[in-house]
Scaffold this motif. Structure first.
Motif, PDB file in Angstrom:
ATOM      1  N   ILE A  60       0.853  -1.186   0.000  1.00  0.00           N
ATOM      2  CA  ILE A  60       0.000   0.000   0.000  1.00  0.00           C
ATOM      3  C   ILE A  60       0.889   1.237   0.000  1.00  0.00           C
ATOM      4  CG2 ILE A  60      -1.513   1.394   1.478  1.00  0.00           C
ATOM      5  CD1 ILE A  60      -2.977  -1.122   2.241  1.00  0.00           C
ATOM      6  N   VAL A  61       0.489   2.228  -0.764  1.00  0.00           N
ATOM      7  CA  VAL A  61       1.250   3.476  -0.855  1.00  0.00           C
ATOM      8  C   VAL A  61       0.437   4.590  -0.203  1.00  0.00           C
ATOM      9  CG1 VAL A  61       2.417   5.089  -2.384  1.00  0.00           C
ATOM     10  CG2 VAL A  61       2.228   2.674  -3.038  1.00  0.00           C
ATOM     11  N   LEU A  62       0.926   5.067   0.926  1.00  0.00           N
ATOM     12  CA  LEU A  62       0.289   6.205   1.582  1.00  0.00           C
ATOM     13  C   LEU A  62       0.933   7.479   1.055  1.00  0.00           C
ATOM     14  CD1 LEU A  62      -1.543   7.537   3.692  1.00  0.00           C
ATOM     15  CD2 LEU A  62       0.290   7.178   5.378  1.00  0.00           C
ATOM     16  N   THR A  63       0.142   8.288   0.368  1.00  0.00           N
ATOM     17  CA  THR A  63       0.655   9.570  -0.126  1.00  0.00           C
ATOM     18  C   THR A  63       0.218  10.671   0.835  1.00  0.00           C
ATOM     19  OG1 THR A  63      -1.265   9.778  -1.584  1.00  0.00           O
ATOM     20  CG2 THR A  63       0.746   8.919  -2.553  1.00  0.00           C
ATOM     21  N   ILE A  64       1.185  11.383   1.337  1.00  0.00           N
ATOM     22  CA  ILE A  64       0.949  12.470   2.287  1.00  0.00           C
ATOM     23  C   ILE A  64       1.224  13.770   1.530  1.00  0.00           C
ATOM     24  CG2 ILE A  64       1.669  13.461   4.485  1.00  0.00           C
ATOM     25  CD1 ILE A  64       2.721  10.529   5.134  1.00  0.00           C
ATOM     26  N   ILE A  65       0.157  14.517   1.257  1.00  0.00           N
ATOM     27  CA  ILE A  65       0.239  15.655   0.338  1.00  0.00           C
ATOM     28  C   ILE A  65       0.068  16.963   1.104  1.00  0.00           C
ATOM     29  CG2 ILE A  65      -0.682  16.629  -1.800  1.00  0.00           C
ATOM     30  CD1 ILE A  65      -1.974  13.839  -2.318  1.00  0.00           C
ATOM     31  N   PRO A  66       1.185  17.632   1.429  1.00  0.00           N
ATOM     32  CA  PRO A  66       1.086  18.914   2.150  1.00  0.00           C
ATOM     33  C   PRO A  66       0.371  19.976   1.325  1.00  0.00           C
ATOM     34  CG  PRO A  66       3.302  18.014   2.303  1.00  0.00           C
ATOM     35  CD  PRO A  66       2.574  17.216   1.257  1.00  0.00           C
ATOM     36  N   GLU A  93      -3.208  16.353   2.974  1.00  0.00           N
ATOM     37  CA  GLU A  93      -4.243  15.437   2.482  1.00  0.00           C
ATOM     38  C   GLU A  93      -3.602  14.055   2.403  1.00  0.00           C
ATOM     39  OE1 GLU A  93      -7.135  14.647  -1.405  1.00  0.00           O
ATOM     40  OE2 GLU A  93      -5.619  16.243  -1.462  1.00  0.00           O
ATOM     41  N   TYR A  94      -4.394  13.026   2.679  1.00  0.00           N
ATOM     42  CA  TYR A  94      -3.866  11.659   2.708  1.00  0.00           C
ATOM     43  C   TYR A  94      -4.633  10.796   1.714  1.00  0.00           C
ATOM     44  CZ  TYR A  94      -1.960  13.481   7.040  1.00  0.00           C
ATOM     45  OH  TYR A  94      -1.302  14.266   7.962  1.00  0.00           O
ATOM     46  N   LYS A  95      -3.895  10.096   0.871  1.00  0.00           N
ATOM     47  CA  LYS A  95      -4.520   9.172  -0.083  1.00  0.00           C
ATOM     48  C   LYS A  95      -3.871   7.799   0.061  1.00  0.00           C
ATOM     49  CE  LYS A  95      -5.754  12.532  -3.684  1.00  0.00           C
ATOM     50  NZ  LYS A  95      -7.216  12.355  -3.610  1.00  0.00           N
ATOM     51  N   ILE A  96      -4.709   6.789   0.213  1.00  0.00           N
ATOM     52  CA  ILE A  96      -4.208   5.421   0.261  1.00  0.00           C
ATOM     53  C   ILE A  96      -4.311   4.847  -1.151  1.00  0.00           C
ATOM     54  CG2 ILE A  96      -4.573   3.101   1.178  1.00  0.00           C
ATOM     55  CD1 ILE A  96      -5.614   4.355   3.737  1.00  0.00           C
ATOM     56  N   LEU A  97      -3.165   4.560  -1.756  1.00  0.00           N
ATOM     57  CA  LEU A  97      -3.101   4.096  -3.139  1.00  0.00           C
ATOM     58  C   LEU A  97      -2.374   2.766  -3.212  1.00  0.00           C
ATOM     59  CD1 LEU A  97      -1.942   7.472  -4.765  1.00  0.00           C
ATOM     60  CD2 LEU A  97      -4.295   6.662  -4.516  1.00  0.00           C
ATOM     61  N   ARG A  98      -2.305   2.233  -4.407  1.00  0.00           N
ATOM     62  CA  ARG A  98      -1.481   1.060  -4.683  1.00  0.00           C
ATOM     63  C   ARG A  98      -0.606   1.373  -5.893  1.00  0.00           C
ATOM     64  NH1 ARG A  98      -2.603  -3.720  -1.915  1.00  0.00           N
ATOM     65  NH2 ARG A  98      -4.519  -3.622  -0.693  1.00  0.00           N
ATOM     66  N   PHE A  99       0.406   0.567  -6.080  1.00  0.00           N
ATOM     67  CA  PHE A  99       1.178   0.690  -7.310  1.00  0.00           C
ATOM     68  C   PHE A  99       0.327   0.157  -8.458  1.00  0.00           C
ATOM     69  CE2 PHE A  99       4.684   0.430  -4.171  1.00  0.00           C
ATOM     70  CZ  PHE A  99       5.304   1.620  -4.478  1.00  0.00           C
ATOM     71  N   SER A 100       0.428   0.805  -9.596  1.00  0.00           N
ATOM     72  CA  SER A 100      -0.335   0.384 -10.775  1.00  0.00           C
ATOM     73  C   SER A 100       0.613  -0.196 -11.822  1.00  0.00           C
ATOM     74  CB  SER A 100      -1.091   1.580 -11.369  1.00  0.00           C
ATOM     75  OG  SER A 100      -1.722   1.215 -12.575  1.00  0.00           O
ATOM     76  N   ASN A 101       0.382  -1.437 -12.178  1.00  0.00           N
ATOM     77  CA  ASN A 101       1.206  -2.066 -13.215  1.00  0.00           C
ATOM     78  C   ASN A 101       0.659  -1.801 -14.608  1.00  0.00           C
ATOM     79  OD1 ASN A 101       3.347  -3.314 -11.701  1.00  0.00           O
ATOM     80  ND2 ASN A 101       1.791  -4.665 -10.838  1.00  0.00           N
ATOM     81  N   LYS A 102      -0.436  -1.043 -14.655  1.00  0.00           N
ATOM     82  CA  LYS A 102      -1.046  -0.669 -15.928  1.00  0.00           C
ATOM     83  C   LYS A 102      -0.656   0.768 -16.239  1.00  0.00           C
ATOM     84  CE  LYS A 102      -5.383  -2.403 -17.656  1.00  0.00           C
ATOM     85  NZ  LYS A 102      -6.836  -2.511 -17.418  1.00  0.00           N
TER      86      LYS A 102
END
Length: 301
Positions: free
Chosen positions: A164-170, A286-295
């Protein structure tokens, strides 16, 4: 036609200008030819930072389209461009790369696909200025890039699905140009060696799924120590995430976003609430929970 392009996180710590991975966050573009229109260009944008997206000839999508038409020595046809922007601008998540790439792809289709796939890639890289984000946005996965002797070479690797990729966006924009200005003209040989070894270890850790090495493999000595002058909160956020089960932390591209990677079984709502509570004490994010995309990029005509 409709074009969907993923966000990307570049560098991943030590892989300065040579590593990038695609993320499960997308910008969407719709390009329509309007025959016999009274206008030459009409641009509509919605979503994140839509008010900051150029609605004229300076628009990055249009620049990409026009570049192909210019190469074909053809006048650009009247166009209507619709942009659904989900990737924040100037936050180190490859928003400009999505626009340039979508524009070049659209321009190539409108001109009868005169360019090869490699030529499309190369043109988008020329507009963006560096290959990492563009290559990962086009192909997805983890891309190891090399731009030398006016040629682009890359290898795409599949990223693990259990991360899981947590993006922390100031709530602060950092332009790539500004972030590059703070970099030194030279670094110690020892530090360069550290980065080379860490980059090799990082890629190997993803491939072999030996995630215990990620914390050390993502350490950087080329750009992050200098860029934290623009982002004094960076080390604090790293520390908070690493104390709360993160496998690793790194600046995303030139910032200001910080990316923290977790095993998918480790990050839950309670932990995210704890992390965000600590970080929001000193900076709004702002916080977004993402995943790596192989597409990579998807095109529908």
């Amino acid at each position: 036609m409709k074009i969907k392009v993923p966000a990307t996180t570049a560098n991943l710590g030590p892989g300065f200008d040579c590593l990038a991975a695609a993320l499960s966050l997308y910008n969407e573009f719709e390009i329509e030819v309007v025959p016999n229109a009274k206008f030459k260009l009409e641009i509509f944008a919605e979503g994140v930072n839509a008010e900051d997206i150029s609605k004229d000839g300076k628009n990055y999508v249009y620049k990409g389209i026009k570049k192909v038409f210019d190469l074909c020595k053809t006048q650009v046809v009247p166009l209507r461009i619709r942009i659904k922007n989900n990737i924040p601008l100037q936050r180190g998540l490859g928003s400009s790369a999505t626009a340039y790439l979508a524009g070049v792809l659209a321009g190539n289709i409108l001109c009868g696909e005169v360019l090869s796939e490699y030529e499309v890639l190369k043109l988008a890289v020329e507009l963006e200025g560096h290959p990492d984000n563009v290559v990962a946005a086009m192909y997805g996965g983890l891309c190891i890039c090399n731009a030398y002797d006016d040629k682009i070479r890359f290898i795409k690797l599949q990223m693990p699905k259990n991360l899981i990729v947590l993006t922390i966006i100031p709530d602060k924009k950092i332009s790539t140009k500004k972030a590059r200005k703070v970099l030194p003209k030279s670094v110690e040989f020892k530090k360069a060696v550290y980065n080379v070894s860490n980059t090799a270890l990082l890629v190997s850790s993803f491939v072999t799924k030996k995630y215990e090495f990620l914390k050390f493999a993502t350490e950087d000595f080329l750009h992050q120590p200098y860029r934290k002058k623009l982002m004094p909160w960076m080390d604090k956020i790293f520390d908070i995430c690493l104390r709360n089960k993160a496998l690793c932390c790194m600046l995303s591209g030139s910032g200001s976003t910080i990316v923290s990677i977790y095993k998918d079984s480790e990050l839950n709502n309670d932990l995210l609430e704890k992390i965000s509570f600590e970080i929001n004490k000193f900076i709004s994010c702002e916080y977004k929970i993402l995943r790596f995309s192989n597409k990579g990029t998807e095109i529908r005509q």
